[in-house]
Design a protein around this motif. Structure first.
Motif, mmCIF file in Angstrom:
data_model
loop_
_atom_site.group_PDB
_atom_site.id
_atom_site.type_symbol
_atom_site.label_atom_id
_atom_site.label_comp_id
_atom_site.label_asym_id
_atom_site.label_seq_id
_atom_site.Cartn_x
_atom_site.Cartn_y
_atom_site.Cartn_z
ATOM 1 N N UNK A 66 -0.169 -6.870 23.273
ATOM 2 C CA UNK A 66 0.150 -5.781 22.356
ATOM 3 C C UNK A 66 1.643 -5.470 22.386
ATOM 4 N N UNK A 67 2.212 -5.461 23.567
ATOM 5 C CA UNK A 67 3.644 -5.176 23.683
ATOM 6 C C UNK A 67 4.464 -6.227 22.960
ATOM 7 N N UNK A 68 4.014 -7.485 23.028
ATOM 8 C CA UNK A 68 4.742 -8.565 22.386
ATOM 9 C C UNK A 68 4.720 -8.402 20.868
ATOM 10 N N UNK A 69 3.607 -7.876 20.337
ATOM 11 C CA UNK A 69 3.475 -7.739 18.894
ATOM 12 C C UNK A 69 3.961 -6.396 18.375
ATOM 13 N N UNK A 70 4.435 -5.521 19.249
ATOM 14 C CA UNK A 70 4.797 -4.163 18.868
ATOM 15 C C UNK A 70 5.818 -4.150 17.738
ATOM 16 N N UNK A 71 5.519 -3.385 16.702
ATOM 17 C CA UNK A 71 6.447 -3.239 15.597
ATOM 18 C C UNK A 71 6.351 -4.309 14.546
ATOM 19 N N UNK A 72 5.552 -5.343 14.755
ATOM 20 C CA UNK A 72 5.478 -6.457 13.811
ATOM 21 C C UNK A 72 4.156 -6.512 13.059
ATOM 22 N N UNK A 127 7.512 -9.237 4.788
ATOM 23 C CA UNK A 127 6.086 -9.471 5.039
ATOM 24 C C UNK A 127 5.864 -10.966 5.262
ATOM 25 N N UNK A 128 5.247 -11.284 6.405
ATOM 26 C CA UNK A 128 4.959 -12.688 6.716
ATOM 27 C C UNK A 128 3.586 -13.082 6.186
ATOM 28 N N UNK A 129 2.534 -12.347 6.606
ATOM 29 C CA UNK A 129 1.175 -12.664 6.163
ATOM 30 C C UNK A 129 0.411 -11.375 5.890
ATOM 31 N N UNK A 130 -0.500 -11.447 4.938
ATOM 32 C CA UNK A 130 -1.389 -10.338 4.611
ATOM 33 C C UNK A 130 -2.825 -10.827 4.790
ATOM 34 N N UNK A 131 -3.602 -10.096 5.576
ATOM 35 C CA UNK A 131 -4.943 -10.566 5.957
ATOM 36 C C UNK A 131 -6.067 -9.761 5.325
ATOM 37 N N UNK A 132 -5.740 -8.773 4.486
ATOM 38 C CA UNK A 132 -6.784 -7.954 3.872
ATOM 39 C C UNK A 132 -6.395 -7.637 2.433
ATOM 40 N N UNK A 133 -7.394 -7.523 1.586
ATOM 41 C CA UNK A 133 -7.177 -7.210 0.177
ATOM 42 C C UNK A 133 -8.018 -5.996 -0.199
ATOM 43 N N UNK A 134 -7.673 -5.375 -1.323
ATOM 44 C CA UNK A 134 -8.442 -4.234 -1.809
ATOM 45 C C UNK A 134 -9.911 -4.630 -1.950
ATOM 46 N N UNK A 135 -10.791 -3.774 -1.431
ATOM 47 C CA UNK A 135 -12.224 -4.047 -1.469
ATOM 48 C C UNK A 135 -12.786 -4.580 -0.178
ATOM 49 N N UNK A 149 -4.155 -6.356 9.716
ATOM 50 C CA UNK A 149 -4.057 -6.330 8.257
ATOM 51 C C UNK A 149 -2.820 -7.060 7.731
ATOM 52 N N UNK A 150 -1.718 -7.000 8.489
ATOM 53 C CA UNK A 150 -0.462 -7.551 7.992
ATOM 54 C C UNK A 150 0.472 -7.821 9.154
ATOM 55 N N UNK A 151 1.292 -8.874 9.019
ATOM 56 C CA UNK A 151 2.346 -9.125 9.999
ATOM 57 C C UNK A 151 3.688 -9.192 9.281
ATOM 58 N N UNK A 172 -10.654 -1.022 2.467
ATOM 59 C CA UNK A 172 -9.295 -1.126 1.941
ATOM 60 C C UNK A 172 -9.339 -0.775 0.455
ATOM 61 N N UNK A 173 -8.728 0.358 0.110
ATOM 62 C CA UNK A 173 -8.702 0.797 -1.280
ATOM 63 C C UNK A 173 -7.487 0.231 -2.018
ATOM 64 N N UNK A 174 -6.383 0.061 -1.299
ATOM 65 C CA UNK A 174 -5.171 -0.426 -1.934
ATOM 66 C C UNK A 174 -4.391 -1.270 -0.946
ATOM 67 N N UNK A 175 -3.927 -2.446 -1.383
ATOM 68 C CA UNK A 175 -3.057 -3.309 -0.585
ATOM 69 C C UNK A 175 -1.812 -3.571 -1.431
ATOM 70 N N UNK A 176 -0.675 -3.027 -0.993
ATOM 71 C CA UNK A 176 0.516 -3.012 -1.844
ATOM 72 C C UNK A 176 1.468 -4.175 -1.606
ATOM 73 N N UNK A 177 1.354 -4.854 -0.465
ATOM 74 C CA UNK A 177 2.359 -5.864 -0.103
ATOM 75 C C UNK A 177 1.815 -7.275 -0.235
ATOM 76 N N UNK A 178 2.749 -8.204 -0.513
ATOM 77 C CA UNK A 178 2.428 -9.634 -0.557
ATOM 78 C C UNK A 178 3.400 -10.378 0.342
ATOM 79 N N UNK A 179 3.034 -11.544 0.827
ATOM 80 C CA UNK A 179 3.961 -12.325 1.649
ATOM 81 C C UNK A 179 5.299 -12.515 0.933
ATOM 82 N N UNK A 180 6.368 -12.294 1.683
ATOM 83 C CA UNK A 180 7.708 -12.426 1.136
ATOM 84 C C UNK A 180 8.312 -11.126 0.656
#
Length: 667
Positions: free
Chosen positions: A589-595, A642-650, A659-661, A605-613
């Motif tokens: 967890x410490x290694x991934x902190x903030x990312x 944004x590197x990756x998005x793992x969840x979408x609306x619905x 959800x996102x890195x 998930x009602x809304x996902x606003x970001x896409x990779x890039x």
């Protein structure tokens, strides 16, 4: 009277209805989803019918399956409970079309009060005072913003089909109006299928006082006095009481008359609640209350009114639905003592009251009754071993107390809450205890802003005393487990003949870590050390989860539940739950902190606003997660790409779902 009824609900309210039905000799049919196959309400019913998967849209909101279950089992009537289909006029019409009785008001009354704007217009016509606002059809942002300016800030935006604080936003300045309207419309659409909103003047020191009403098919309408529901957080009721503090008799009579007129105006029959917003800036007065809405069903908080009137409201519902006249007249009613109700939820208070899940490994309530005589009443739809799932409301129990005076009842509420022990899920019990001890609340200085004003003090985690930490350490190390056999040496776990054995454990609570070392001295005697302080203690099992602890000649009683990665200690009227951290998981967890952005609770998930890039800035809203029909914004932890998005609306996600890195920060 009916011989058999179906209850189109689940959990605590289904169990509550069954208690009265059993008292009257009425057989009950439960309905259940896949998630509720082993639920308490299913076990209590005489029969149970499966109606679908966990999602409410495919089970508890399927009117066709519920009606089919009633017909197949020979039920004569359907009790809707509260929530779900209880205020759906189309459901009422379908029930009656199938030749069944709906235990509730007529569809016309539900329709009349179903939309807040139309209801307010109807109340104006009936002479019931209404808060100034805009209740019309126009919904464009510019027009509504102009109406808000005309009314004057602060204002409330409300989803017109809403309830329970859903689709509601407080706006204090014009710059915030557009974003608040968008959020209220989105939540109204998600929760009720209707995005339309109305606008009202916000009373700056409001109290929320509601009047319980009952009507029958013979034209009789009565009120059963008031409940004060002002102790709220984000428009959600937390502790209710009856009667209301400092209520003059002439104001009570005026509010009662207004509520009865509201019910008469729509031809009401059955149980209902007329809710008023009340000016709490000074003494209550006859011209200082305004109609807010009417709930055309039994309310969650009905037990406090039952307690002070001595009436069983579910029995009244059944008798009215069976065609009987109300058995009491207005002049027959009187207030007996004082009652409080506190709602115990599985929710993570330090994380902003996020709904929680978990298996209820240990559940102990104060001695009382589910319904009937007694000063403590527990209404609950769960048992020890049940699972709090992400699919439904996370209520564990309602704790209801009754005393001769407000002060006596409030003391009893605090004592009853202290005797509620829950392990396996975080709860709001400490928060409720803090509220019951709040000095302003004790003086009756109640308004809807009390919790928000004192939220830091009310949610401050309790300091764990040394004997609690020491007992938790023993539980975490497994030193208090029952011996596996009869060998007396089994009682000396951790003991060494030739030297003092020391074991180490880390406990974590509310972000704070406690490092302890424990020496086993033999025969229930231990020495626990932390931060240079040492406690010598003797521990004696007292049956079940109970232990007697002796430190320096002082004896304490405590309960301890250790299971998996947590240890819970209940002592001196307080609850303490400690995690046993996993060092490997902590490092990851410490290694991934903030990312990363991680789901803080189960939800949709009602809304996902970001896409990779995408480039994002710290604080940008990246996801909107809906849990228990409330929306929670998840924001970017830092500036980045944004590197990756793992969840979408619905998507339905669980607590801890990634959800996102973000791309690794450079520099």
């Amino acid at each position: 009277m009916f011989r058999k009824i179906l209850i189109a609900n689940r959990g605590e309210i289904a169990c509550r209805v069954m208690v009265t039905a059993r008292k009257l000799g009425i057989k009950t049919v439960a309905v259940y989803s896949d998630a509720d196959a082993d639920a308490k309400h299913v076990a209590m019913a005489d029969e149970a019918v499966h109606i679908g998967p966990p999602a409410v849209a495919e089970s508890y909101l399927r009117a066709d399956r519920i009606i089919a279950a009633a017909l197949a089992t020979g039920a004569e009537a359907i009790h809707p409970g509260y929530g779900f289909l209880s205020e759906n006029p189309d459901f009422v019409a379908a029930v009656e079309a199938a030749g069944l009785v709906f235990i509730g008001p007529p569809a016309s009354a539900i329709r009349a009060m179903g939309l807040k704007d139309a209801a307010k217009a109807l109340m104006v016509k009936a002479g019931v005072p209404v808060v100034p606002g805009y209740h019309g059809e126009r919904q464009d942002v510019a027009f509504l913003a102009a109406e808000a300016d005309r009314i004057g800030y602060p204002i409330l935006i409300k989803a017109r089909a809403g309830g329970g604080g859903k689709g509601m936003r407080l706006v204090e300045k014009p710059a915030d109006f557009a974003a608040a309207l968008e959020g209220a419309q989105r939540e109204g659409k998600a929760s009720f299928g209707d995005p339309a909103c109305l606008i009202e003047k916000y009373v700056t020191q409001p109290r929320h006082i509601e009047i319980q009403v009952f009507g029958d098919a013979h034209g009789n309408v009565i009120h059963l006095f008031e409940r004060d529901c002002s102790l709220q957080r984000r428009h959600q009721k937390v502790i209710e009481e009856a009667p209301a503090p400092d209520m003059p008799e002439h104001v009570r009579a005026a509010m009662g008359r207004a509520a009865v007129e509201a019910a008469r105006a729509i031809g009401y029959a059955g149980a209902g609640t007329v809710e008023f917003i009340v000016d709490g800036s000074g003494p209550l007065r006859e011209d200082g209350f305004w109609f807010m809405e009417m709930n055309t069903r039994l309310q969650v908080e009905h037990p406090v009114s039952e307690t002070i009137t001595g009436l069983d409201f579910v029995e009244l519902q059944l008798r009215v639905a069976a065609g009987e006249p109300l058995p009491v007249r207005q002049e027959d009613l009187a207030i007996d003592g004082w009652a409080f109700e506190a709602r115990v939820y599985a929710e993570d208070v330090p994380k902003g009251f996020l709904p929680a899940t978990g298996v209820l490994r240990y559940l102990s309530f104060p001695e009382g009754a589910e319904f009937g005589p007694g000063r403590v009443r527990i209404d609950s739809g769960v048992r020890q071993g049940d699972t709090i799932s992400p699919w439904y409301d996370p209520m564990i129990a309602k704790v209801v107390v009754h005393g001769p005076t407000r002060a006596a009842a409030l003391n009893m509420l605090n004592a009853a809450l202290q005797d509620c022990h829950v392990a396996g899920s975080v709860t709001n019990l400490e928060f409720l205890c803090a509220l019951s001890r709040h000095e302003g609340f004790a003086r009756g200085e109640v308004d809807t802003g009390l919790i928000a004003r004192d939220i830091d003090a009310l949610t401050a985690p309790p300091d764990a005393p040394d004997h609690v930490l020491s007992l938790a350490a023993l539980g975490g190390l497994g030193l208090l487990r029952e011996p596996a056999g009869q060998d007396p040496w089994d009682l000396l776990a951790g003991w060494r003949h030739w030297t003092e054995a020391r074991q180490f454990v880390t406990l974590e609570a509310a972000g704070e870590r406690f490092e302890l070392s424990v020496a086993t001295l033999g025969m229930g005697r231990y020495r626990a050390s932390r931060d240079g302080r040492t406690v010598a203690l003797a521990v004696e099992a007292a049956g079940g989860t109970a232990y007697r602890i002796t430190i320096d000649g002082r004896r304490f009683r405590a309960d301890l539940v250790a299971d998996g990665g947590t240890v819970s200690v209940f002592a001196a009227g307080r609850s303490f739950t400690f995690a046993l951290p996993d060092s490997l998981a902590d490092a990851a967890e410490a290694q991934a902190s903030g990312d990363t952005v991680v789901a803080p609770m189960p939800g949709l998930v009602r809304m996902a606003a970001a896409r990779p890039g995408d480039a994002v800035s710290q604080g940008d809203v990246l996801f909107v997660l809906e849990a228990m029909k409330m929306e929670h914004a998840l924001k970017a932890p830092r500036d980045g790409i944004v590197a990756e998005v793992f969840a979408a609306a619905g998507d339905q996600v669980q607590d801890g779902t990634l959800l996102l890195t973000l791309e690794a920060a450079h520099g």
